[in-house]
Motif scaffolding. Structure first.
Motif, short mmCIF file in Angstrom:
data_model
loop_
_atom_site.label_atom_id
_atom_site.label_comp_id
_atom_site.label_asym_id
_atom_site.label_seq_id
_atom_site.Cartn_x
_atom_site.Cartn_y
_atom_site.Cartn_z
N GLY A 146 -18.97 -13.48 -15.89
CA GLY A 146 -20.01 -14.30 -15.14
C GLY A 146 -21.78 -13.94 -14.84
O GLY A 146 -22.19 -14.82 -15.65
N LEU A 147 -22.20 -12.58 -14.46
CA LEU A 147 -23.22 -12.74 -14.14
C LEU A 147 -23.68 -12.23 -15.49
O LEU A 147 -24.59 -12.63 -15.49
CB LEU A 147 -23.35 -11.47 -13.13
CG LEU A 147 -23.27 -11.29 -11.53
CD1 LEU A 147 -22.88 -10.62 -10.73
CD2 LEU A 147 -23.93 -12.66 -10.98
N ALA A 148 -23.57 -11.60 -16.15
CA ALA A 148 -24.22 -11.39 -17.81
C ALA A 148 -23.91 -12.70 -18.64
O ALA A 148 -25.56 -12.96 -18.71
CB ALA A 148 -22.56 -10.23 -18.47
N CYS A 149 -23.36 -13.44 -18.88
CA CYS A 149 -23.52 -14.89 -18.74
C CYS A 149 -25.08 -15.64 -18.28
O CYS A 149 -25.56 -16.23 -19.28
CB CYS A 149 -22.47 -15.60 -18.83
SG CYS A 149 -20.86 -15.52 -20.23
N LEU A 150 -24.76 -15.58 -17.34
CA LEU A 150 -26.25 -15.98 -16.35
C LEU A 150 -27.29 -15.46 -16.94
O LEU A 150 -28.14 -16.00 -17.10
CB LEU A 150 -25.98 -16.24 -14.98
CG LEU A 150 -27.44 -17.20 -14.13
CD1 LEU A 150 -26.43 -18.58 -14.06
CD2 LEU A 150 -26.56 -17.02 -13.03
N PHE A 151 -27.51 -14.05 -16.51
CA PHE A 151 -28.42 -13.30 -16.90
C PHE A 151 -29.08 -13.95 -18.29
O PHE A 151 -30.16 -13.93 -19.20
CB PHE A 151 -28.17 -12.10 -16.71
CG PHE A 151 -29.49 -11.21 -16.16
CD1 PHE A 151 -30.55 -11.54 -15.74
CD2 PHE A 151 -29.55 -10.06 -18.00
CE1 PHE A 151 -31.46 -10.95 -16.03
CE2 PHE A 151 -30.53 -9.89 -17.91
CZ PHE A 151 -31.62 -9.45 -17.05
N ALA A 152 -28.12 -14.11 -19.49
CA ALA A 152 -28.01 -13.90 -20.62
C ALA A 152 -29.09 -15.24 -21.07
O ALA A 152 -29.87 -15.47 -22.06
CB ALA A 152 -27.12 -14.14 -21.92
N MET A 153 -28.58 -16.55 -19.92
CA MET A 153 -29.16 -17.40 -20.11
C MET A 153 -30.46 -17.60 -20.02
O MET A 153 -31.08 -18.23 -20.58
CB MET A 153 -28.55 -19.25 -18.98
CG MET A 153 -26.95 -19.15 -19.98
SD MET A 153 -26.14 -21.00 -19.57
CE MET A 153 -25.29 -19.67 -17.57
N LEU A 154 -30.78 -16.89 -18.72
CA LEU A 154 -32.09 -17.31 -18.39
C LEU A 154 -32.99 -16.59 -18.68
O LEU A 154 -34.30 -16.36 -18.80
CB LEU A 154 -32.34 -16.46 -16.52
CG LEU A 154 -31.10 -17.38 -15.56
CD1 LEU A 154 -31.26 -16.15 -14.02
CD2 LEU A 154 -31.61 -18.53 -15.34
N VAL A 155 -32.88 -15.00 -19.72
CA VAL A 155 -33.54 -14.23 -20.17
C VAL A 155 -34.11 -14.77 -21.57
O VAL A 155 -35.47 -15.68 -22.06
CB VAL A 155 -32.97 -13.59 -21.05
CG1 VAL A 155 -33.35 -12.54 -21.97
CG2 VAL A 155 -32.46 -12.46 -20.18
N ARG B 278 -40.78 -18.28 -16.28
CA ARG B 278 -42.00 -17.28 -16.02
C ARG B 278 -41.28 -16.15 -16.09
O ARG B 278 -39.91 -15.68 -14.81
CB ARG B 278 -42.19 -17.28 -14.25
CG ARG B 278 -43.36 -18.44 -14.74
CD ARG B 278 -45.07 -18.39 -14.89
NE ARG B 278 -46.09 -19.80 -14.25
CZ ARG B 278 -46.66 -20.08 -15.21
NH1 ARG B 278 -46.37 -19.26 -16.11
NH2 ARG B 278 -47.59 -20.44 -15.13
N GLY B 279 -41.46 -14.76 -16.45
CA GLY B 279 -41.00 -13.61 -16.34
C GLY B 279 -40.40 -12.91 -14.91
O GLY B 279 -40.03 -12.27 -14.47
#
Length: 94
Positions: free
Chosen positions: A53-62, A71-72
């Motif tokens: 779940g955290l990987a999916c969330l991080f991918a959406m943010l990226v 912003r970065g």
């Protein structure tokens, strides 16, 4: 009818719409996976669902960051919070 410039945030997000549709679907499946596994008589470790779940969330943010919608600094703050999460748990146990 107006057209969007080729380098606008909206056009970049539209170009990545396949990922932006697939990642929330994967996230909801990962969140439902322990429940589905328990119906089948097996159990999954909690870290498996949390990590996915955290990987999916991080991918959406990226993706949103690459499109220019975020912003970065927000991405780096999110990554730092994820890295400090185990330390916060350890400090809570002291």
């Amino acid at each position: 009818m107006t057209t969007m410039p080729a380098n606008s945030v909206a056009s970049k997000l539209i170009a990545m719409r396949g990922w932006l549709i697939a990642l929330p679907c994967a996230l909801s499946l990962l969140l439902a996976l322990p429940w589905l596994a328990s119906l089948g008589g097996t159990s999954l470790p909690a870290w498996f669902t949390a990590a996915g779940g955290l990987a999916c969330l991080f991918a959406m943010l990226v993706i949103a960051w690459r499109a220019g919608a975020l912003r970065g600094g927000f991405i780096f703050a999110f990554a730092a919070a994820l890295l400090l999460l185990p330390a916060a748990r350890y400090l809570q146990l002291i």
